[in-house]
Design an enzyme around this catalytic site. Structure first.
Site, PDB file in Angstrom:
ATOM      1  N   LYS A  39       0.865  -1.185   0.000  1.00 38.86           N
ATOM      2  CA  LYS A  39       0.000   0.000   0.000  1.00 38.86           C
ATOM      3  C   LYS A  39       0.897   1.228   0.000  1.00 38.86           C
ATOM      4  CE  LYS A  39      -4.484   0.991   0.450  1.00 38.86           C
ATOM      5  NZ  LYS A  39      -5.630   0.237  -0.051  1.00 38.86           N
ATOM      6  N   VAL A  69     -24.657   4.096  -0.124  1.00 36.57           N
ATOM      7  CA  VAL A  69     -24.995   3.712  -1.497  1.00 36.57           C
ATOM      8  C   VAL A  69     -24.172   4.531  -2.482  1.00 36.57           C
ATOM      9  CG1 VAL A  69     -27.239   2.643  -1.106  1.00 36.57           C
ATOM     10  CG2 VAL A  69     -27.110   5.114  -1.333  1.00 36.57           C
ATOM     11  N   HIS A 119     -20.393   4.097  -4.859  1.00 35.81           N
ATOM     12  CA  HIS A 119     -20.046   3.284  -6.033  1.00 35.81           C
ATOM     13  C   HIS A 119     -20.379   1.808  -5.842  1.00 35.81           C
ATOM     14  CE1 HIS A 119     -17.534   6.857  -6.846  1.00 35.81           C
ATOM     15  NE2 HIS A 119     -17.902   6.582  -8.084  1.00 35.81           N
ATOM     16  N   VAL A 120     -19.953   1.245  -4.722  1.00 33.65           N
ATOM     17  CA  VAL A 120     -20.212  -0.186  -4.499  1.00 33.65           C
ATOM     18  C   VAL A 120     -21.666  -0.401  -4.062  1.00 33.65           C
ATOM     19  CG1 VAL A 120     -19.554  -2.244  -3.201  1.00 33.65           C
ATOM     20  CG2 VAL A 120     -17.804  -0.573  -3.835  1.00 33.65           C
TER      21      VAL A 120
HETATM   22  P1  NAD Z   1     -18.027   5.784  -2.136  1.00 29.63           P
HETATM   23  O1  NAD Z   1     -17.311   6.932  -1.533  1.00 29.63           O
HETATM   24  O2  NAD Z   1     -18.406   5.816  -3.566  1.00 29.63           O
HETATM   25  O3  NAD Z   1     -19.377   5.512  -1.304  1.00 29.63           O
HETATM   26  C1  NAD Z   1     -19.466   5.600   0.071  1.00 29.63           C
HETATM   27  C2  NAD Z   1     -20.874   6.074   0.393  1.00 29.63           C
HETATM   28  O4  NAD Z   1     -21.033   6.019   1.794  1.00 29.63           O
HETATM   29  C3  NAD Z   1     -21.147   7.503  -0.050  1.00 29.63           C
HETATM   30  O5  NAD Z   1     -22.385   7.565  -0.738  1.00 29.63           O
HETATM   31  C4  NAD Z   1     -21.210   8.290   1.275  1.00 29.63           C
HETATM   32  O6  NAD Z   1     -22.114   9.373   1.220  1.00 29.63           O
HETATM   33  C5  NAD Z   1     -21.681   7.208   2.216  1.00 29.63           C
HETATM   34  N1  NAD Z   1     -21.336   7.445   3.623  1.00 29.63           N
HETATM   35  C6  NAD Z   1     -20.220   8.006   4.114  1.00 29.63           C
HETATM   36  N2  NAD Z   1     -20.286   8.017   5.451  1.00 29.63           N
HETATM   37  C7  NAD Z   1     -21.442   7.419   5.799  1.00 29.63           C
HETATM   38  C8  NAD Z   1     -22.054   7.104   7.024  1.00 29.63           C
HETATM   39  N3  NAD Z   1     -21.510   7.428   8.205  1.00 29.63           N
HETATM   40  N4  NAD Z   1     -23.243   6.470   6.994  1.00 29.63           N
HETATM   41  C9  NAD Z   1     -23.844   6.150   5.811  1.00 29.63           C
HETATM   42  N5  NAD Z   1     -23.310   6.424   4.622  1.00 29.63           N
HETATM   43  C10 NAD Z   1     -22.121   7.055   4.620  1.00 29.63           C
HETATM   44  O7  NAD Z   1     -17.131   4.508  -1.789  1.00 29.63           O
HETATM   45  P2  NAD Z   1     -17.191   3.082  -2.481  1.00 29.63           P
HETATM   46  O8  NAD Z   1     -16.185   3.024  -3.555  1.00 29.63           O
HETATM   47  O9  NAD Z   1     -18.605   2.727  -2.757  1.00 29.63           O
HETATM   48  O10 NAD Z   1     -16.638   2.165  -1.296  1.00 29.63           O
HETATM   49  C11 NAD Z   1     -17.456   1.870  -0.170  1.00 29.63           C
HETATM   50  C12 NAD Z   1     -16.630   1.097   0.849  1.00 29.63           C
HETATM   51  O11 NAD Z   1     -16.142  -0.120   0.255  1.00 29.63           O
HETATM   52  C13 NAD Z   1     -15.393   1.837   1.334  1.00 29.63           C
HETATM   53  O12 NAD Z   1     -15.171   1.501   2.689  1.00 29.63           O
HETATM   54  C14 NAD Z   1     -14.273   1.277   0.479  1.00 29.63           C
HETATM   55  O13 NAD Z   1     -13.015   1.346   1.134  1.00 29.63           O
HETATM   56  C15 NAD Z   1     -14.716  -0.171   0.348  1.00 29.63           C
HETATM   57  N6  NAD Z   1     -14.193  -0.828  -0.864  1.00 29.63           N
HETATM   58  C16 NAD Z   1     -14.476  -0.332  -2.093  1.00 29.63           C
HETATM   59  C17 NAD Z   1     -13.990  -0.978  -3.227  1.00 29.63           C
HETATM   60  C18 NAD Z   1     -14.313  -0.469  -4.613  1.00 29.63           C
HETATM   61  O14 NAD Z   1     -14.111  -1.207  -5.580  1.00 29.63           O
HETATM   62  N7  NAD Z   1     -14.822   0.745  -4.750  1.00 29.63           N
HETATM   63  C19 NAD Z   1     -13.201  -2.136  -3.097  1.00 29.63           C
HETATM   64  C20 NAD Z   1     -12.949  -2.635  -1.815  1.00 29.63           C
HETATM   65  C21 NAD Z   1     -13.445  -1.970  -0.692  1.00 29.63           C
END
Ligand code: NAD
Length: 361
Positions: free
Chosen positions: A87, A188, A190-191
């Site tokens: 990382k 809700v 990206h994932v």
């Molecule tokens: P993102 O930033 O697109 O989405 C996160 C969402 O969570 C946002 O809509 C935000 O408004 C919401 N949020 C933030 N704080 C919050 C809270 N306290 N309560 C409720 N909602 C809240 O991120 P992502 O890419 O969707 O990733 C989501 C999680 O999955 C992260 O922890 C990330 O590290 C993990 N992750 C993502 C990937 C990937 O491919 N994107 C891969 C592995 C792990």
């Protein structure tokens, strides 16, 4: 994978986490201050995202990069990938301090590692930033599809989480159909949005929550989910809780409130304390799908880009998360250990086995 005391010397921290190498990157001209941590390369080159964050102290940045790189070793191992764990963190505000020059200088540091470390996007970095790094080194994945990369990993990550949920449902209810099951999706983005879609396609009842209330309303309408207030989610009587926002949402307080039988989501480091809260969930009879097992879709996507795999092969590797989760649950049940302890055991065993193979060359 608990963190050693922050007051420990750098060398004792490296020893406690078991790191192979840590590289400090400094370039006063561009303002670059970064740390690259290579945890283990037994299975292959260390792959891990580059996070850009305004850490309060350098010690916080070091702690973060050591912890995150170690979990990448485990994630790659349990996903069956030939990758090690690494990382990088860039210390700075990604909105204010990020420049092409800084990223390209950082790319030069990666280049000097001759392929021992491969990076990708993470919090505070995006595919465009990866393009800048690519201008200096080939050892970067997650560049845009338009220039031959694998693009946005989120749909693949959501698919992996979906497979992990199904494996838990199979364990608890005897079949893995989600029809009629209820799921709280917290976050809700990206994932989370992709996960809501997959769940609704299989007729699950979905409760969606997010701090962005306008966004969650739109997504609920689009997929036929029910938007719920973020502060109310632990009051809902649902089968599954899928944390897809932040880490550490599972702690002594929330475990007391949880009504679900399964926790399975994408957020990294969901347990506030891996050992303590993993065991509390075991005692309460809640099935916890370890985050690094089921959110491996992102790293699988990068691995596929590195290996030149087709989309179909990427999907197959991601669907294997179902079996990986089943194996974790089986070991946890068999040895009466928490699911996170079971996952760690499986990941460590694969690395130890391959180490033996390599030492016999
Ligand atoms: P993102 O930033 O697109 O989405 C996160 C969402 O969570 C946002 O809509 C935000 O408004 C919401 N949020 C933030 N704080 C919050 C809270 N306290 N309560 C409720 N909602 C809240 O991120 P992502 O890419 O969707 O990733 C989501 C999680 O999955 C992260 O922890 C990330 O590290 C993990 N992750 C993502 C990937 C990937 O491919 N994107 C891969 C592995 C792990």
């Amino acid at each position: 994978m608990s963190a050693p005391d922050c007051d420990d010397s750098i060398f004792s921290q490296l020893e406690a986490f078991g790191h192979k190498k840590v590289v400090y990157c400094s370039d006063p001209e561009t303002g670059l201050k970064a740390i690259i941590a290579i945890h283990d390369t037994t299975l292959g080159p260390a792959l891990g995202g580059t996070r850009m964050w305004a850490y309060k102290t350098e010690s916080d940045a070091l702690q973060d990069v050591l912890r995150l790189s170690k979990s990448m070793t485990y994630k790659a191992s349990i996903a069956g990938l030939n990758l090690g764990g690494g990382k990088a963190v860039i210390i700075g505000d990604s909105h204010r301090d990020k420049t092409e020059a800084l990223l390209r200088k950082f790319g030069r540091f990666i280049k000097n590692l001759n392929g021992e470390f491969i990076t990708a996007e993470d919090v505070g970095t995006n595919p465009r930033d990866m393009e800048y790094i690519r201008m200096e080194t080939q050892h970067v994945m997650g560049v845009p599809e338009s220039i031959g990369g694998s693009g946005d990993p989120s749909p693949i990550t959501a698919l992996g989480v979906f497979m992990g949920i199904k494996a838990c449902v199979k364990e608890l209810y005897g079949n893995d159909s989600l029809t009629g099951r209820s799921v709280i999706v917290q976050g809700v983005g990206h994932v989370g949005e992709n996960l809501v879609k997959l769940l609704r396609d299989e007729n699950a009842k979905v409760y969606a929550s997010d701090i962005n209330e306008e966004g969650v309303g739109q997504i609920a309408r689009k997929y036929g989910a029910e938007a719920v207030s973020n502060s109310k989610i632990f009051e809902i009587d649902a089968d599954i809780y899928a944390p897809c926002a932040l880490g550490a949402t599972i702690n002594s307080e929330t475990i007391k409130k949880l009504k679900c039988g399964i926790i399975a989501g994408s957020a990294n480091n969901q347990l506030d304390d891996e050992i303590v809260h993993g065991r509390m969930l075991l005692e309460k009879g809640i099935l916890f799908a370890p985050d690094y097992v089921i959110n491996a879709g992102g790293i699988i996507n990068c691995y596929s880009e590195l290996m030149g795999f087709s989309k179909k092969r990427t999907m197959q590797l991601t669907e294997n998360i179902y079996e990986a989760t089943r194996n974790v649950l089986k070991l946890s049940k068999c040895e009466n250990i928490s699911t996170i302890e079971a996952a760690n055991k499986i990941a460590e065993k694969r690395i130890a086995d391959i180490k033996k193979v390599k030492s016999s060359y």
